[in-house]
Scaffold this active site. Structure first.
Site, PDB file in Angstrom:
ATOM      1  N   CYS A 122      -6.517  11.308  13.037  1.00 28.71           N
ATOM      2  CA  CYS A 122      -7.405  12.434  12.527  1.00 28.71           C
ATOM      3  C   CYS A 122      -8.441  13.075  13.456  1.00 28.71           C
ATOM      4  O   CYS A 122      -8.385  14.378  13.514  1.00 28.71           O
ATOM      5  CB  CYS A 122      -8.131  11.878  11.489  1.00 28.71           C
ATOM      6  SG  CYS A 122      -9.151  10.532  11.755  1.00 28.71           S
ATOM      7  N   HIS A 147     -15.632  12.728  10.476  1.00 29.89           N
ATOM      8  CA  HIS A 147     -15.022  11.952  11.425  1.00 29.89           C
ATOM      9  C   HIS A 147     -15.007  12.514  12.739  1.00 29.89           C
ATOM     10  O   HIS A 147     -14.102  12.456  13.742  1.00 29.89           O
ATOM     11  CB  HIS A 147     -13.568  11.514  10.979  1.00 29.89           C
ATOM     12  CG  HIS A 147     -13.232  10.155  11.413  1.00 29.89           C
ATOM     13  ND1 HIS A 147     -12.054   9.441  11.383  1.00 29.89           N
ATOM     14  CD2 HIS A 147     -14.146   9.296  12.250  1.00 29.89           C
ATOM     15  CE1 HIS A 147     -12.013   8.208  11.870  1.00 29.89           C
ATOM     16  NE2 HIS A 147     -13.520   8.056  12.336  1.00 29.89           N
TER      17      HIS A 147
END
Length: 469
Positions: A78, A132
């Site tokens: 990710c 993130h």
């Protein structure tokens, strides 16, 4: 007649309108909504062949716009892909070579993001959902620490996301409460929400979708266009039951609890997308809003990738290839399917072209705008696109229910139909993706000159300077 047309054109300019041939008057700059799923596999939408999950709202989005059948994430995990989405550049340019660990990694503040470019051009910008990319630690009073850049430092006027701090995230993941208690660890505009906040008790998918809708309604009242960047956590682990009616609506005999959770989570996300599209309709701004949906990497354990090889954390197409659909009714003809190559690096230049934002001449971009192709033009040629690269630190396990394919690889070089996988800069596999999309026939010994050329390009790219501050 010409005099009438000229007078009408002058009047439109005076009113801040733009006349397009064959179109009604429209604001020159569209609103932009980017929807990003997390670990959604290439085949996990029904419009991409899912045998398990019905996604009517995302299917509608595809029918009303363009569906890309050969779109690639910037990485097989990710954080690197998220850097690609925001910057239009390879994650390796910033030394981002794996997913972040919530401790001491972040997207460098010097990186120029699509939010900064749009904000500088007069857009209101908002980020909602998973981040993130660092900068989401808080002190004992819930105030964001400023030792790392966060969403605001990367160009977003408003944001709501989860605190990304250990041991909080790890514990909630192990307890399988990250979604159902997700509202309890929300941070909004640099301050953790408290128990009196209306989002505190919400399921995370609802908190993300509902806040995006709230922002769309608020920002649509402003004469400035808006960019809303909604990054769902769905269907990333932990696999948790989605609220009703999605749990009961995905019950099927003979499937595991994890698979049931997975299906309910995807259906829940699809319903939220439907509510967002409904809000655009209600506000009368759908025609001039570009909505694009994709995923940050290929499928993890419960996702569907058909016959593709690999999966999340692996550089075969099962880990890199993702669904992508785009709709902009005022500009993109409906009902299109494209087999042209696309990449998350392309999102920044696509959005900037749609917004009429000229990219700074000193800003190197690794992607290309897909907007002309979305409008009906031919896609960029192999020569225009050039060679494309991926790099990912070695993960020896693929996040699937089977072992990671061997030989292991840490880099990919792709030129047209040819895909070379390498380990530490040394070629290990070569595939003709057009003839062998499932990467079953390694033809590395049949094309020594091509292998040498691709390997040389790869090593030149690997040795290029990186920006880490």
């Amino acid at each position: 007649m010409r005099l009438c047309i000229s007078f009408l054109s002058i009047a439109c300019v005076a009113l801040g309108l733009v006349v397009r041939t064959g179109e009604a008057f429209a604001n020159d700059r569209p609103n932009i909504v980017l929807l990003l799923a997390d670990d959604l596999g290439y085949g996990d939408l029904s419009c991409f062949g899912s045998p398990a999950v019905k996604t009517p709202h995302l299917d509608k989005l595809a029918i009303e716009g363009m569906r890309f059948s050969r779109f690639y994430a910037g990485s097989a995990v990710c954080s690197p892909t998220r850097a690609s989405v925001l910057t239009g550049r390879y994650p390796l340019r910033f030394g981002i070579t794996k997913h972040f660990n919530d401790v001491n990694r972040w997207l460098p503040k010097s990186a120029t993001t699509v939010a900064e470019l749009l904000n500088g051009a007069g857009y209101n910008t908002a980020h909602v959902g998973k981040w993130h990319l660092g900068g989401l630690h808080v002190d004992a009073q819930g105030k964001r620490l400023d030792d790392q850049p966060g969403p605001r430092q990367h160009g977003f006027n408003f944001y709501q996301t989860q605190i990304e701090q250990q041991p909080v995230r790890g514990r909630m993941g192990r307890d399988r409460t990250l979604f159902r208690q997700g509202g309890t660890v929300l941070i909004r505009n640099d301050q953790q929400v408290n128990e009196d906040d209306p989002y505190y008790s919400k399921h995370l998918t609802d908190a993300n979708g509902d806040y995006a809708i709230e922002l769309i309604e608020k920002l649509s009242a402003d004469p400035k266009p808006f960019f809303v960047n909604l990054w769902f956590l769905v269907p990333h682990k932990p696999y948790e039951p989605a609220p009703e009616p999605h749990w009961s609506g995905t019950a099927v005999d003979g499937i595991s609890e994890n698979q049931h959770c997975f299906r309910s989570m995807v259906q829940h996300m699809d319903a939220k997308v439907g509510q967002i599209l409904g809000k655009l309709d209600e506000l009368g701004i759908a025609d001039n809003t570009l909505v694009l949906f994709t995923s940050d990497n290929g499928a993890a354990y419960e996702g569907f990738i058909g016959e593709l090889k690999g999966g999340k954390a692996d550089l075969h197409d099962g880990g890199l290839r993702v669904p992508m659909v785009a709709r902009w009714p005022a500009t993109i003809p409906a009902g299109q399917t494209s087999g042209a190559f696309g990449h998350t690096n392309d999102l920044l230049p696509t959005f900037c072209e749609a917004a009429g934002v000229e990219l700074p001449s000193e800003l190197p971009i690794d992607g290309q705008s897909l907007l002309p192709h979305m409008k009906g033009e031919r896609p960029p040629s192999v020569e225009a696109r050039g060679t494309v690269f991926w790099q990912l630190d070695l993960y020896k396990k693929v996040q699937r229910h089977y072992p990671k394919p061997k030989p292991y690889a840490t880099e990919v070089t792709m030129r047209g139909k040819w895909k070379l996988l390498a380990l530490g800069g040394k070629a290990v596999e070569l595939f003709n993706i057009d003839a062998d999309p499932n990467e079953q026939r390694n033809v590395i010994d049949d094309h020594p000159e091509l292998v040498a050329s691709l390997t040389a390009e790869l090593n030149q790219w690997l040795s290029a300077p990186r920006t880490t501050k």
